[in-house]
Scaffold this motif. Structure first.
Motif, short mmCIF file in Angstrom:
data_model
loop_
_atom_site.label_atom_id
_atom_site.label_comp_id
_atom_site.label_asym_id
_atom_site.label_seq_id
_atom_site.Cartn_x
_atom_site.Cartn_y
_atom_site.Cartn_z
N GLY A 122 0.80 -1.21 0.00
CA GLY A 122 0.00 0.00 0.00
C GLY A 122 0.83 1.26 0.00
O GLY A 122 2.07 1.21 -0.11
N SER A 123 0.15 2.38 0.12
CA SER A 123 0.79 3.69 0.06
C SER A 123 0.34 4.58 1.21
O SER A 123 -0.78 4.42 1.73
CB SER A 123 0.46 4.39 -1.25
OG SER A 123 0.94 3.66 -2.37
N LEU A 124 1.20 5.48 1.59
CA LEU A 124 0.88 6.52 2.55
C LEU A 124 1.63 7.77 2.15
O LEU A 124 2.70 7.69 1.54
CB LEU A 124 1.34 6.13 3.96
CG LEU A 124 0.47 5.20 4.81
CD1 LEU A 124 1.21 4.86 6.11
CD2 LEU A 124 -0.88 5.82 5.10
N GLU A 125 1.08 8.92 2.53
CA GLU A 125 1.81 10.17 2.35
C GLU A 125 1.91 10.86 3.70
O GLU A 125 0.91 11.10 4.37
CB GLU A 125 1.13 11.09 1.35
CG GLU A 125 1.94 12.37 1.12
CD GLU A 125 1.31 13.32 0.13
OE1 GLU A 125 1.94 13.60 -0.91
OE2 GLU A 125 0.21 13.80 0.41
N LEU A 126 3.12 11.18 4.07
CA LEU A 126 3.37 11.96 5.27
C LEU A 126 3.59 13.42 4.89
O LEU A 126 4.10 13.72 3.81
CB LEU A 126 4.62 11.45 6.00
CG LEU A 126 4.67 9.97 6.33
CD1 LEU A 126 5.98 9.65 7.08
CD2 LEU A 126 3.48 9.54 7.14
N SER A 127 3.19 14.29 5.78
CA SER A 127 3.47 15.71 5.59
C SER A 127 3.98 16.31 6.89
O SER A 127 3.68 15.81 7.97
CB SER A 127 2.23 16.47 5.11
OG SER A 127 1.20 16.38 6.08
N CYS A 128 4.76 17.35 6.76
CA CYS A 128 5.33 18.03 7.91
C CYS A 128 5.27 19.52 7.64
O CYS A 128 5.89 20.00 6.68
CB CYS A 128 6.76 17.58 8.13
SG CYS A 128 7.65 18.52 9.38
N ALA A 129 4.55 20.22 8.48
CA ALA A 129 4.44 21.66 8.36
C ALA A 129 5.38 22.33 9.35
O ALA A 129 5.32 22.06 10.55
CB ALA A 129 3.01 22.10 8.63
N ALA A 130 6.24 23.17 8.83
CA ALA A 130 7.20 23.89 9.66
C ALA A 130 6.74 25.32 9.87
O ALA A 130 6.23 25.96 8.95
CB ALA A 130 8.58 23.87 8.99
N SER A 131 6.91 25.80 11.05
CA SER A 131 6.53 27.18 11.36
C SER A 131 7.58 27.82 12.25
O SER A 131 8.42 27.14 12.84
CB SER A 131 5.17 27.23 12.04
OG SER A 131 5.21 26.53 13.27
N GLY A 132 7.56 29.15 12.31
CA GLY A 132 8.48 29.87 13.17
C GLY A 132 9.62 30.54 12.43
O GLY A 132 10.42 31.24 13.05
N SER A 133 9.70 30.32 11.12
CA SER A 133 10.73 30.97 10.32
C SER A 133 10.36 30.82 8.85
O SER A 133 9.34 30.24 8.51
CB SER A 133 12.09 30.32 10.59
OG SER A 133 13.10 31.02 9.89
N THR A 134 11.20 31.34 7.98
CA THR A 134 10.93 31.24 6.55
C THR A 134 11.64 30.05 5.91
O THR A 134 11.33 29.67 4.81
CB THR A 134 11.37 32.52 5.82
OG1 THR A 134 12.75 32.76 6.12
CG2 THR A 134 10.54 33.70 6.26
N PHE A 135 12.65 29.49 6.57
CA PHE A 135 13.33 28.26 6.16
C PHE A 135 13.97 28.33 4.78
O PHE A 135 14.08 27.32 4.08
CB PHE A 135 12.39 27.06 6.24
CG PHE A 135 11.87 26.85 7.61
CD1 PHE A 135 10.57 27.24 7.95
CD2 PHE A 135 12.65 26.29 8.59
CE1 PHE A 135 10.09 27.06 9.22
CE2 PHE A 135 12.18 26.10 9.88
CZ PHE A 135 10.89 26.50 10.19
N THR A 136 14.38 29.52 4.37
CA THR A 136 15.15 29.58 3.14
C THR A 136 16.53 28.95 3.39
O THR A 136 17.04 28.98 4.51
CB THR A 136 15.33 31.03 2.68
OG1 THR A 136 15.88 31.80 3.76
CG2 THR A 136 14.00 31.62 2.26
N ARG A 137 17.12 28.37 2.37
CA ARG A 137 18.42 27.70 2.47
C ARG A 137 18.43 26.68 3.60
O ARG A 137 19.30 26.69 4.47
CB ARG A 137 19.54 28.72 2.64
CG ARG A 137 19.59 29.73 1.50
CD ARG A 137 20.72 30.71 1.64
NE ARG A 137 22.01 30.05 1.43
CZ ARG A 137 23.18 30.66 1.52
NH1 ARG A 137 23.23 31.95 1.79
NH2 ARG A 137 24.29 29.99 1.31
N SER A 138 17.46 25.80 3.59
CA SER A 138 17.34 24.77 4.60
C SER A 138 17.33 23.39 3.94
O SER A 138 17.09 23.27 2.74
CB SER A 138 16.06 24.95 5.42
OG SER A 138 14.91 24.75 4.61
#
Length: 115
Positions: free
Chosen positions: A16-32
């Motif tokens: 089967g299949s699954l999709e995980l997601s992760c939402a980051a907050s607290g900064s803009t996360f450029t060059r990460s």
């Protein structure tokens, strides 16, 4: 304050299949670097996949061809599409962000694959 919130784990049958997601907050996360690690019972945490803000990717050999990492830089979300899942993929999956010389971790989401 940087926070990572994962979602999408669960129980699926092998193949089967699954999709995980992760939402980051607290900064803009450029060059990460954003990515996913996993830890199975009794084992060390291991890299699954990472992706730079420039879209360069790195995968563990065990998931190549089955998992796909992607990210939405505008929304600061990283995804992990997991296909053809195997019982050995069972683990707690952790979101990870390397940003400004620091490493941040999510709380983890359980993925269980039944045979």
């Amino acid at each position: 304050q940087v926070q990572l919130v994962e979602s999408g784990g669960g129980l699926v049958q092998a193949g089967g299949s699954l999709e995980l997601s992760c939402a980051a907050s607290g900064s803009t996360f450029t060059r990460s670097v954003m990515g996913w690690y996993r830890q199975a019972p009794g084992k060390q945490r291991e890299l699954v996949a990472t992706m730079t803000s420039g879209s360069s990717t790195n995968y563990a050999d065990s998931v190549k061809g089955r998992f796909t990492i992607s990210r939405d830089n505008a929304k600061n979300i990283v995804y992990l599409q997991m296909n053809n899942l195997k019982p050995e993929d069972t683990a707690v999956y952790y979101c990870n962000v390397l940003f400004s010389g620091r490493v941040y971790w999510g709380q983890g989401t359980q993925v269980t694959i039944s045979s």
